[in-house]
Structure formats: C-alpha cells, structure tokens
Design a protein around this motif. Structure first.
Motif, PDB file in Angstrom:
ATOM      1  N   ALA A 132      52.762   6.870 -22.427  1.00 43.94           N
ATOM      2  CA  ALA A 132      51.614   5.952 -22.361  1.00 43.94           C
ATOM      3  C   ALA A 132      51.933   4.781 -21.432  1.00 43.94           C
ATOM      4  O   ALA A 132      51.076   4.351 -20.649  1.00 43.94           O
ATOM      5  CB  ALA A 132      51.262   5.446 -23.749  1.00 43.94           C
ATOM      6  N   LEU A 133      53.147   4.291 -21.519  1.00 41.25           N
ATOM      7  CA  LEU A 133      53.563   3.169 -20.686  1.00 41.25           C
ATOM      8  C   LEU A 133      53.491   3.526 -19.204  1.00 41.25           C
ATOM      9  O   LEU A 133      53.060   2.722 -18.374  1.00 41.25           O
ATOM     10  CB  LEU A 133      54.996   2.760 -21.065  1.00 41.25           C
ATOM     11  CG  LEU A 133      55.519   1.455 -20.529  1.00 41.25           C
ATOM     12  CD1 LEU A 133      54.737   0.279 -21.096  1.00 41.25           C
ATOM     13  CD2 LEU A 133      56.996   1.317 -20.858  1.00 41.25           C
ATOM     14  N   LEU A 192      48.713  12.771 -21.919  1.00 40.88           N
ATOM     15  CA  LEU A 192      49.050  13.681 -23.008  1.00 40.88           C
ATOM     16  C   LEU A 192      47.769  14.040 -23.746  1.00 40.88           C
ATOM     17  O   LEU A 192      46.793  13.290 -23.692  1.00 40.88           O
ATOM     18  CB  LEU A 192      50.023  13.019 -23.991  1.00 40.88           C
ATOM     19  CG  LEU A 192      51.435  12.747 -23.507  1.00 40.88           C
ATOM     20  CD1 LEU A 192      52.215  12.003 -24.591  1.00 40.88           C
ATOM     21  CD2 LEU A 192      52.144  14.038 -23.155  1.00 40.88           C
ATOM     22  N   PRO A 193      47.764  15.149 -24.460  1.00 40.14           N
ATOM     23  CA  PRO A 193      46.587  15.464 -25.290  1.00 40.14           C
ATOM     24  C   PRO A 193      46.309  14.329 -26.268  1.00 40.14           C
ATOM     25  O   PRO A 193      47.233  13.679 -26.770  1.00 40.14           O
ATOM     26  CB  PRO A 193      47.001  16.739 -26.025  1.00 40.14           C
ATOM     27  CG  PRO A 193      48.060  17.354 -25.178  1.00 40.14           C
ATOM     28  CD  PRO A 193      48.773  16.212 -24.522  1.00 40.14           C
ATOM     29  N   ASN A 194      45.029  14.091 -26.541  1.00 33.42           N
ATOM     30  CA  ASN A 194      44.630  12.974 -27.399  1.00 33.42           C
ATOM     31  C   ASN A 194      45.313  12.990 -28.756  1.00 33.42           C
ATOM     32  O   ASN A 194      45.687  11.939 -29.275  1.00 33.42           O
ATOM     33  CB  ASN A 194      43.111  12.946 -27.569  1.00 33.42           C
ATOM     34  CG  ASN A 194      42.421  12.421 -26.335  1.00 33.42           C
ATOM     35  OD1 ASN A 194      43.040  11.794 -25.483  1.00 33.42           O
ATOM     36  ND2 ASN A 194      41.137  12.676 -26.228  1.00 33.42           N
ATOM     37  N   PHE A 195      45.443  14.171 -29.361  1.00 31.76           N
ATOM     38  CA  PHE A 195      46.066  14.214 -30.675  1.00 31.76           C
ATOM     39  C   PHE A 195      47.492  13.664 -30.624  1.00 31.76           C
ATOM     40  O   PHE A 195      47.891  12.908 -31.502  1.00 31.76           O
ATOM     41  CB  PHE A 195      46.078  15.630 -31.257  1.00 31.76           C
ATOM     42  CG  PHE A 195      46.622  15.671 -32.655  1.00 31.76           C
ATOM     43  CD1 PHE A 195      45.821  15.294 -33.723  1.00 31.76           C
ATOM     44  CD2 PHE A 195      47.937  16.020 -32.893  1.00 31.76           C
ATOM     45  CE1 PHE A 195      46.319  15.292 -35.007  1.00 31.76           C
ATOM     46  CE2 PHE A 195      48.449  16.017 -34.180  1.00 31.76           C
ATOM     47  CZ  PHE A 195      47.637  15.656 -35.241  1.00 31.76           C
ATOM     48  N   LEU A 226      50.164  11.465 -33.471  1.00 34.43           N
ATOM     49  CA  LEU A 226      51.482  11.971 -33.851  1.00 34.43           C
ATOM     50  C   LEU A 226      52.419  10.868 -34.337  1.00 34.43           C
ATOM     51  O   LEU A 226      53.126  11.036 -35.328  1.00 34.43           O
ATOM     52  CB  LEU A 226      52.122  12.754 -32.707  1.00 34.43           C
ATOM     53  CG  LEU A 226      53.427  13.465 -33.047  1.00 34.43           C
ATOM     54  CD1 LEU A 226      53.249  14.413 -34.234  1.00 34.43           C
ATOM     55  CD2 LEU A 226      53.957  14.227 -31.847  1.00 34.43           C
ATOM     56  N   ASN A 227      52.409   9.723 -33.681  1.00 40.42           N
ATOM     57  CA  ASN A 227      53.291   8.639 -34.114  1.00 40.42           C
ATOM     58  C   ASN A 227      52.930   8.127 -35.510  1.00 40.42           C
ATOM     59  O   ASN A 227      53.808   7.671 -36.251  1.00 40.42           O
ATOM     60  CB  ASN A 227      53.310   7.504 -33.102  1.00 40.42           C
ATOM     61  CG  ASN A 227      54.200   7.824 -31.918  1.00 40.42           C
ATOM     62  OD1 ASN A 227      55.030   8.718 -31.976  1.00 40.42           O
ATOM     63  ND2 ASN A 227      54.024   7.095 -30.831  1.00 40.42           N
TER      64      ASN A 227
END
Length: 122
Positions: free
Chosen positions: A23-24, A29-32, A37-38
């Motif tokens: 993200a940084l 990545l896939p939205n899920f 996930l985190n």
C-alpha cells in the motif's frame, strides 16, 4: 506441533508487512487482501505478544490466555476500531466484516494455543 503458534505469528507479521508496504508503494493488491486480511491477522499477533509477556511475568511457561480474555480483546478491538475511531479519525471506517475477522483471528489463536499446549504435555 512445537512452536506452531510462533510460526503462525511470524508468517502473519510477514504477510501483514507485505500488505502494508504494498500500500505504501502503491502496488495494487486485491481488495480483500488490502482491506481485510490484516484485520484477521492482528488479533493473534496482539494475543501472542501478550502471552509472551504474561508467561515471563508469571514465570509460567505453560500459561495460556483464557477464552474470556480472547473474547474481551476481540470485543475491545471491535468497539475501538469499528465504532469509536471512525467517529473521530478519518482514516478509520466502520465495517462489520472487520468485526467478524477479529473474532475469527481470535478463534485461530485459541485453537493454535490449544494445539501447542497439548504438544507440550505429550
């Protein structure tokens, strides 16, 4: 299975870090994975860290976190991150799926703690 909980936590930290840095660096990545996930991974990491401190402070290597405390931590995270913080901080949004994921993460921790505890005694 010896150290199954530690192995799970290390994998969780690695996966969580990959998601954070992707993200940084604006990697798609896939939205899920990006949004959920985190939330699933954080509760076991927090509980494992707490467990290690409690084992050390109580001088009891076989200490386990009770089901009540696991549920309490999941509830605390749910209230704070899904109801309180979204009211005051723009970064947080209310999402009921996150609550489910906190509790699923707590259930995974509970199960792994039981498996690891059983392997110590056999």
């Amino acid at each position: 299975m010896k150290n199954i909980l530690l192995k799970y936590i290390l994998c969780s930290l690695l996966i969580g870090s990959i998601i954070y840095f992707s993200a940084l660096f604006k990697l798609n990545l896939p939205n899920f994975l990006r949004f959920y996930l985190n939330d699933f991974l954080i509760i076991p990491v927090v509980l494992y860290s707490s467990l290690q401190v409690l084992k050390w402070s109580k001088n009891n290597k076989s200490y386990k976190i009770s089901t009540f405390i696991i549920i309490y931590i999941c509830t605390l995270y749910s209230i704070l991150f899904e109801f309180v913080f979204p009211e005051f901080l723009e970064r947080y949004t209310k999402d009921y799926l996150d609550i489910l994921l906190y509790y699923l993460g707590g259930a995974v921790f509970y199960k792994l703690q039981q498996i690891e505890g059983n392997s110590i005694h056999t």
